[in-house]
Design an enzyme around this catalytic site. Structure first.
Site, short mmCIF file in Angstrom:
data_model
loop_
_atom_site.label_atom_id
_atom_site.label_comp_id
_atom_site.label_asym_id
_atom_site.label_seq_id
_atom_site.Cartn_x
_atom_site.Cartn_y
_atom_site.Cartn_z
CD GLN A 188 15.67 -45.61 -12.51
OE1 GLN A 188 16.17 -46.38 -13.02
NE2 GLN A 188 16.18 -44.73 -11.71
CG PHE A 189 14.44 -41.17 -7.21
CD1 PHE A 189 14.71 -40.05 -7.61
CD2 PHE A 189 15.55 -41.87 -7.04
CE1 PHE A 189 15.64 -39.33 -7.83
CE2 PHE A 189 16.86 -41.37 -7.08
CZ PHE A 189 17.02 -40.01 -7.61
CB THR A 190 15.15 -41.04 -12.25
OG1 THR A 190 15.41 -42.55 -12.85
CG2 THR A 190 16.35 -40.60 -11.34
#
Length: 197
Positions: free
Chosen positions: A126-128
């Site tokens: 989950q880069f967000t």
């Protein structure tokens, strides 16, 4: 930027402390204390690995309508990795996740770990988690690690949970467009980062 800033603060302290005759007074201790506080603040602002842990009764991840990962009772993890993260960060968080006691015992108290209840993990990259809104309403993700760095560390983290702690870990597919369904049981949601490792 961190090292430059820390050097800058130390240099300011030296200029203030050393007078024309090279004598020192109580201001040395004041400046040292203030400089120390500034250094601590800088360290606390270090961007670190982040994992959101959500207690779940079931969780599923799909890609193009096909189920690629499913668990029943356990944890749904959202895993964020930044540029400075290392295997030591992953080791620290894997241990915290494995030993996190948020499942009820016979008395209804949060006292049991995921291994105690025979639970499993669904781990989603989950880069967000590093979305930055300080300069507008469209998030910037520059603090998220590039895929060539993040994917190996994400895999290492998941394998660490399997090999070191004997946990079942299901995953999605790194970088894919995924649809995740889960039930947050409680709800219980905890953010773990590696700032204090």
């Amino acid at each position: 930027m961190y090292f430059f800033s820390l050097f800058h603060y130390c240099f300011d302290a030296i200029v203030i402390v050393v007078g024309p005759r090279g004598d020192l007074d109580i201001s040395f201790f004041v400046c040292t204390f203030v400089t120390g506080l500034r250094a601590v603040c800088l360290l606390k602002k270090r961007i670190v690995m982040r994992v959101i842990v959500q207690r779940t009764t079931n969780a599923t991840v799909r890609i193009d309508g096909k189920t690629v990962g499913h668990i029943d009772k356990g944890f749904m993890l959202l895993v964020g990795i930044t540029h400075t993260d290392t295997q030591e960060d992953a080791d620290y968080i894997a241990k915290k996740v494995a030993q996190l006691r948020v499942f009820e015992d016979a008395e209804g108290k949060m006292n049991l770990s995921i291994k105690d209840i025979g639970g499993a993990i669904l781990s989603i990259s989950q880069f967000t988690l590093y979305g930055d809104l300080r300069h507008g309403n469209r998030p910037s993700f520059v603090q998220a690690a590039r895929p060539e760095q993040a994917e190996p560390l994400y895999d290492y983290f998941n394998n660490r949970l399997r090999s070191e702690y004997g946990l079942q870990v299901e995953t999605g597919r790194f970088g894919a467009d995924m649809q995740v369904d889960f039930v947050n049981d409680g709800p219980v949601t905890i953010l773990i980062d590696s700032a204090d490792r």
